[in-house]
Scaffold this motif. Structure first.
Motif, short mmCIF file in Angstrom:
data_model
loop_
_atom_site.label_atom_id
_atom_site.label_comp_id
_atom_site.label_asym_id
_atom_site.label_seq_id
_atom_site.Cartn_x
_atom_site.Cartn_y
_atom_site.Cartn_z
N ASP A 1 0.87 -1.05 0.02
CA ASP A 1 -0.01 -0.03 -0.18
C ASP A 1 0.84 1.25 0.02
OD1 ASP A 1 -2.36 -1.76 0.17
OD2 ASP A 1 -2.07 -1.39 2.27
N LEU A 2 2.19 1.36 -0.47
CA LEU A 2 2.70 2.35 -0.91
C LEU A 2 2.03 3.08 -2.09
CD1 LEU A 2 6.50 1.77 0.35
CD2 LEU A 2 4.95 3.25 1.28
N GLY A 3 1.65 4.22 -1.92
CA GLY A 3 1.00 4.78 -3.25
C GLY A 3 1.17 6.13 -3.21
N TYR A 4 0.28 6.87 -3.84
CA TYR A 4 0.50 8.38 -4.16
C TYR A 4 0.59 9.35 -2.90
CZ TYR A 4 -0.56 12.87 -6.12
OH TYR A 4 -0.31 14.31 -6.32
N GLU A 5 -0.19 9.12 -2.03
CA GLU A 5 -0.16 9.60 -0.70
C GLU A 5 0.83 9.13 0.06
OE1 GLU A 5 -1.97 12.37 -0.36
OE2 GLU A 5 -3.20 12.13 -1.89
N PRO A 6 1.72 10.31 0.92
CA PRO A 6 2.83 9.96 1.68
C PRO A 6 2.27 9.15 2.71
CG PRO A 6 2.73 12.33 1.48
CD PRO A 6 1.48 11.84 0.82
N LYS A 7 3.04 7.89 3.18
CA LYS A 7 2.70 7.15 4.20
C LYS A 7 4.24 6.86 4.98
CE LYS A 7 1.64 2.17 5.06
NZ LYS A 7 1.18 0.76 4.48
N GLU A 8 3.71 6.90 6.33
CA GLU A 8 4.95 6.80 7.37
C GLU A 8 5.34 5.54 7.23
OE1 GLU A 8 5.44 8.89 11.51
OE2 GLU A 8 4.30 6.86 11.78
N ILE A 9 6.90 5.31 7.21
CA ILE A 9 7.71 4.28 7.23
C ILE A 9 8.21 4.09 8.38
CG2 ILE A 9 9.53 3.01 6.15
CD1 ILE A 9 7.16 3.30 4.22
N LEU A 10 8.90 5.25 9.15
CA LEU A 10 9.46 5.54 10.43
C LEU A 10 9.30 6.73 10.83
CD1 LEU A 10 13.13 3.93 9.46
CD2 LEU A 10 11.29 2.55 10.85
N THR A 11 9.49 7.04 12.13
CA THR A 11 9.47 8.37 12.58
C THR A 11 10.28 9.27 11.92
OG1 THR A 11 9.21 7.35 15.13
CG2 THR A 11 10.02 9.84 14.89
N ASN A 12 9.91 10.34 11.49
CA ASN A 12 10.72 11.35 10.55
C ASN A 12 10.67 10.66 9.07
OD1 ASN A 12 11.05 13.25 12.93
ND2 ASN A 12 12.93 11.83 13.19
#
Length: 394
Positions: free
Chosen positions: A52-63
């Motif tokens: 689900d990594l797509g067009y909208e930013p998705k949090e991977i880690l803090t920062n």
């Protein structure tokens, strides 16, 4: 101030994992980071092993947030009036409406709208750093110059109005469509202003750096050298070269020992050809490089205690100047102490052989298209700079 780091290289060299590893290291250094991939292969999903990594930013880690750019969605979201008007030009000529929308995205516009995401981040100040994983293409680097090129074409076509209405006016006698509506003109003015800002970001050596990724083999090193030349032509700073997938030396197996020895020769060639860029060497991992923990380990191999946001090199390695009908190219060459060198041209490449204390260093430089139809006139070595003069063939 925004920091932009762009990774480019031949497919399969580890470009995406280098970008991901850099982004993780930046985030752990407490720099708010956005990782963008413009690669249609959706490689970020594979690298992070996250769906689900797509067009909208998705949090991977803090920062750290990541997104997979969708240029068509970007244009439709912000420039619907332009897209609809251009599509209508083609639809009225009998082209299916769905296909008309695809054609309306002029050549190179998908890459251009990927880059506009960077301008948006700079304008909104939502992140400290952007890491861009470029599509694995020999042509991809040209699109970094698109903001300057498209803005110039647009103004010439339509007298400080815009590119799309300029094309529309060319097609208007054929299509018999009315002049572009006000909404299109307003969209164009906004787009041209954004292109100007994006161009300024790209040209600022304190902000933008290209990083070349290669393996210790001829094909990927040659690809990276051409990217190095292209970036220099466009005036975009290259601050680092990374050689990935280096096999360990000292194996008792003759097959692997032979490969390791071969790679060492290629690494030394790369150091000479990328001079004076710093070159980082990253060993081949024993398992597939996938997932956050492996990427974190790779980031430590790449940077150790260094900050990835550092600008590791500033300067113009290749310089070009027109002198009437002549073209002068100045290139920095490594390890030379005296005027003992040889220069030969072979097609679209220049081979420079410079003598040093232990023998000869050979540097093969890809030549720009501007030298087509020109011959090598003379060359002069001054310190670590070689000045080469080309003249037109008469």
């Amino acid at each position: 101030m925004l920091r932009l780091i762009i990774y480019t290289g031949k497919g399969g060299t580890g470009k995406t994992v280098s970008a991901c590893s850099t982004a993780i290291k930046l985030a752990e250094n407490k720099s708010s980071t956005l990782l963008i991939s413009s690669d249609p292969a959706h490689t970020l999903t594979d690298a992070f092993a996250m769906p689900d990594l797509g067009y909208e930013p998705k949090e991977i880690l803090t920062n750290l947030q990541a997104l997979q750019i969708d240029p068509l969605m970007e244009m439709n979201k912000q420039y619907t009036a332009i897209l609809s008007y251009m599509a209508s030009l083609f639809h009225t000529r009998g082209i299916d409406e769905t296909l008309a929308y695809e054609i309306a995205m002029l050549p190179g516009m998908t890459q251009l709208f990927s880059l506009l995401k960077i301008e948006e981040v700079a304008r909104t100040k939502t992140f400290d750093t952007v890491v861009l994983d470029m599509a694995a293409s020999g042509e991809a680097l040209r699109y970094l110059y698109f903001p300057k090129l498209v803005g110039s074409i647009g103004r010439k076509l339509s007298g400080l109005v815009g590119m799309f209405s300029g094309f529309a006016r060319i097609f208007q006698p054929l299509s018999r469509l009315p002049a572009p509506p006000q909404s299109v003109l307003e969209n164009e003015l906004e787009l041209l202003a954004r292109l100007d800002k994006l161009h300024m970001i790209m040209m600022n050596q304190d902000v933008t750096s290209i990083r070349l990724v290669a393996n210790p083999d001829t094909f990927s090193i040659e690809n990276a050298k051409r990217a190095f030349m292209s970036a220099s032509l466009y005036g975009i700073n290259v601050d680092l070269a990374i050689i990935n997938k280096i096999m360990p030396t000292g194996s008792s197996d003759q097959y692997y020992a032979g490969w390791a020895d071969y790679q060492r020769v290629k690494i030394e060639d790369a150091k000479a050809n990328f001079y004076p860029l710093p070159v980082k060497e990253v060993r081949l991992h024993g398992t597939e490089l996938r997932g956050i923990e492996m990427l974190r380990e790779n980031s430590q191999l790449m940077f150790e205690n260094q900050d990835p946001a550092e600008v590791f090199f500033r300067g113009n390695v290749f310089r070009f100047a027109r002198e009437d009908s002549l073209l002068r190219m100045t290139v920095r060459v490594p390890f030379t102490e005296k005027d003992d060198f040889d220069v030969e041209r072979h097609g679209d490449q220049l081979t420079i052989k410079v003598k040093n204390r232990v023998g000869y260093v050979i540097n093969t430089v890809p030549l720009p298209a501007a030298t087509t139809g020109m011959k090598l006139a003379k060359a002069k070595l001054q310190g670590d700079e070689l000045s080469v003069l080309f003249e037109k063939i008469v």
